[in-house]
Design a protein around this motif. Structure first.
Motif, short mmCIF file in Angstrom:
data_model
loop_
_atom_site.label_atom_id
_atom_site.label_comp_id
_atom_site.label_asym_id
_atom_site.label_seq_id
_atom_site.Cartn_x
_atom_site.Cartn_y
_atom_site.Cartn_z
N VAL A 1 -32.75 -1.50 -9.47
CA VAL A 1 -33.65 -2.57 -9.02
C VAL A 1 -34.68 -2.01 -8.05
CG1 VAL A 1 -33.79 -4.78 -7.80
CG2 VAL A 1 -31.90 -4.36 -9.39
N TRP A 2 -34.24 -1.08 -7.19
CA TRP A 2 -35.17 -0.43 -6.26
C TRP A 2 -36.24 0.36 -7.04
CZ3 TRP A 2 -37.56 0.16 -1.91
CH2 TRP A 2 -38.17 1.39 -1.60
N CYS A 3 -35.83 1.02 -8.14
CA CYS A 3 -36.79 1.76 -8.94
C CYS A 3 -37.86 0.82 -9.52
CB CYS A 3 -36.08 2.50 -10.07
SG CYS A 3 -35.00 3.83 -9.52
N VAL A 4 -37.42 -0.32 -10.01
CA VAL A 4 -38.38 -1.30 -10.54
C VAL A 4 -39.31 -1.80 -9.43
CG1 VAL A 4 -38.61 -3.55 -11.65
CG2 VAL A 4 -36.81 -1.98 -12.38
N ALA A 5 -38.75 -1.99 -8.23
CA ALA A 5 -39.59 -2.38 -7.10
C ALA A 5 -40.61 -1.29 -6.77
CB ALA A 5 -38.70 -2.66 -5.88
N VAL A 6 -40.21 -0.03 -6.90
CA VAL A 6 -41.13 1.09 -6.67
C VAL A 6 -42.29 1.04 -7.66
CG1 VAL A 6 -41.38 3.59 -6.88
CG2 VAL A 6 -39.48 2.63 -5.58
N TYR A 7 -41.98 0.85 -8.95
CA TYR A 7 -43.03 0.78 -9.96
C TYR A 7 -43.99 -0.37 -9.66
CZ TYR A 7 -39.56 3.61 -12.46
OH TYR A 7 -38.65 4.57 -12.81
N SER A 8 -43.44 -1.51 -9.22
CA SER A 8 -44.28 -2.67 -8.94
C SER A 8 -45.15 -2.45 -7.71
CB SER A 8 -43.39 -3.91 -8.74
OG SER A 8 -42.58 -4.14 -9.87
N ILE A 9 -44.56 -1.91 -6.64
CA ILE A 9 -45.31 -1.70 -5.40
C ILE A 9 -46.44 -0.70 -5.62
CG2 ILE A 9 -45.16 -0.74 -3.07
CD1 ILE A 9 -42.28 -1.85 -2.96
N CYS A 10 -46.14 0.40 -6.28
CA CYS A 10 -47.16 1.43 -6.50
C CYS A 10 -48.26 0.92 -7.43
CB CYS A 10 -46.52 2.69 -7.07
SG CYS A 10 -45.40 3.53 -5.92
N PHE A 11 -47.88 0.12 -8.42
CA PHE A 11 -48.89 -0.46 -9.30
C PHE A 11 -49.83 -1.37 -8.51
CE2 PHE A 11 -50.29 -4.10 -11.83
CZ PHE A 11 -50.98 -3.46 -12.85
N LEU A 12 -49.27 -2.20 -7.64
CA LEU A 12 -50.09 -3.11 -6.85
C LEU A 12 -51.00 -2.35 -5.88
CD1 LEU A 12 -47.51 -5.95 -6.06
CD2 LEU A 12 -49.43 -6.04 -7.66
N LEU A 13 -50.49 -1.26 -5.30
CA LEU A 13 -51.31 -0.46 -4.39
C LEU A 13 -52.50 0.17 -5.13
CD1 LEU A 13 -48.57 1.36 -2.25
CD2 LEU A 13 -50.00 -0.57 -1.58
N ALA A 14 -52.23 0.75 -6.29
CA ALA A 14 -53.31 1.38 -7.05
C ALA A 14 -54.30 0.33 -7.56
CB ALA A 14 -52.73 2.17 -8.22
N ALA A 15 -53.78 -0.81 -8.03
CA ALA A 15 -54.66 -1.87 -8.51
C ALA A 15 -55.51 -2.44 -7.38
CB ALA A 15 -53.84 -2.98 -9.16
N SER A 16 -54.93 -2.55 -6.19
CA SER A 16 -55.69 -3.05 -5.04
C SER A 16 -56.84 -2.11 -4.68
CB SER A 16 -54.76 -3.22 -3.83
OG SER A 16 -53.73 -4.14 -4.10
N ALA A 17 -56.58 -0.80 -4.76
CA ALA A 17 -57.64 0.17 -4.48
C ALA A 17 -58.78 0.04 -5.49
CB ALA A 17 -57.06 1.58 -4.52
N LEU A 18 -58.43 -0.16 -6.75
CA LEU A 18 -59.46 -0.34 -7.77
C LEU A 18 -60.24 -1.62 -7.55
CD1 LEU A 18 -57.54 0.80 -10.99
CD2 LEU A 18 -59.30 2.06 -9.75
N LEU A 19 -59.54 -2.71 -7.21
CA LEU A 19 -60.21 -3.99 -7.00
C LEU A 19 -61.12 -3.96 -5.78
CD1 LEU A 19 -57.33 -6.52 -7.82
CD2 LEU A 19 -59.40 -6.10 -9.14
#
Length: 317
Positions: free
Chosen positions: A187-205
């Motif tokens: 579950v922590w791994c899935v949280a990692v994928y989600s957090i990192c995706f949101l961070l990268a997407a936020s930078a793009l936005l």
């Protein structure tokens, strides 16, 4: 933002952009039309490929309509950054469809009309991939010539887009919660994928909406911090996911179980687990490359600023 150095440069850029988009429109339309005409989409993987072709066709059509009507200035964000961002993602999506669809389906069709249509659809998907990738390469060429500027045509921008794309593919493989809900570490791994995706997407936005200059720190420094955090998080996921999925001491399954032969409608659970592990390693490598590039950029800029501030002091002494 794009700045054109001459009217001839503007005309050539517009004409090449229209040609590439018409090619993208035609190839994606033919790809999903060939598959739909004989009903050769079955199962989640094939449905995903058809969705990619339909989505790219629809968005490209909307882009063409907006450009023909001259409505680009009506949008509250950088239109050209949006075009480059979309071309990057569309190229990656069409490449994935060009690989996954034939590997999963074509070899299982009997010789005949269905297989011929599937092969032709794959060929047009490859053409669409080349067309979208050519648009990205075209944008990079104009950057080298000093005609256009924009975050998404830089190496960090392309890497950020690639990071979010790989994360999206990971989400597609872990859509079934039974893969990770039985272990808190997974579950922590899935949280990692989600957090990192949101961070990268936020930078793009932030850059897409021209808000990067409103940050209290320089945008490259901000990206460096986000990327460093993502590297640390992905490192933990790279250790925990294979450990709890493939090590018997932690409840994992080290060997692949048998799956049904014939036409594949869904991937085996073990295959999904292995795919996520491989994609985690790939995305970590991308983040590391991004981190090295950003660190070089930030520290080189800082060193140049320090050298610039030392010259007046030396002059005064």
């Amino acid at each position: 933002m794009i700045t054109m150095c001459s009217s001839s440069g503007l005309l050539s850029a517009i004409l090449l952009g229209y040609f590439l988009r018409l090619l993208q429109l035609l190839s994606t339309c033919l790809a999903f039309s060939l598959v739909a005409s004989v009903g050769t989409w079955m199962g989640a993987v094939s449905n995903w490929s058809v969705f990619i072709w339909c989505f790219c066709f629809l968005v490209t059509l909307i882009i063409l309509i907006i450009e023909f009507c001259g409505l680009q200035s009506r949008f509250p964000f950088s239109w050209y950054n949006f075009l480059i961002t979309y071309a990057c993602y569309a190229a990656l999506l069409c490449i994935s469809a060009s690989i996954v669809y034939p590997v999963t389906y074509i070899w299982f069709f009997p010789h005949g009309r269905s297989q011929d249509h599937a092969i032709a659809a794959t060929a047009f998907s490859c053409i669409a991939s080349v067309a979208y990738a050519s648009e990205v390469a075209w944008a990079r060429t104009w950057v080298w010539l000093g005609v256009i500027t924009g975050y998404m045509v830089t190496v960090p921008g392309l890497l950020k887009g690639l990071e979010t794309f790989v994360a999206g593919v990971i989400f597609a493989f872990i859509i079934d919660s039974h893969l990770f809900m039985h272990q808190p570490a997974l579950v922590w791994c899935v949280a990692v994928y989600s957090i990192c995706f949101l961070l990268a997407a936020s930078a793009l936005l932030l850059n897409w909406c021209d808000c990067d200059n409103r940050l209290p720190i320089a945008f490259p420094t901000f990206l460096l911090g986000l990327t460093l955090l993502s590297v640390l998080l992905y490192t933990s996921a790279l250790v925990l996911w294979p450990l709890y999925q493939f090590d018997e001491q932690f409840g994992g399954q080290p060997k692949r179980s048998s799956c049904n032969d014939g036409l594949i409608y869904s991937l085996c659970t073990w295959d999904q687990q292995l795919a996520v592990a491989i994609l985690t390693a790939i995305n970590l490598l991308i983040y590391v490359v991004d981190l090295v590039f950003l660190a070089h950029m930030v520290f080189s800029r800082t060193e140049d600023q320090l050298r610039g501030s030392q010259f007046p002091l030396l002059y005064k002494s």
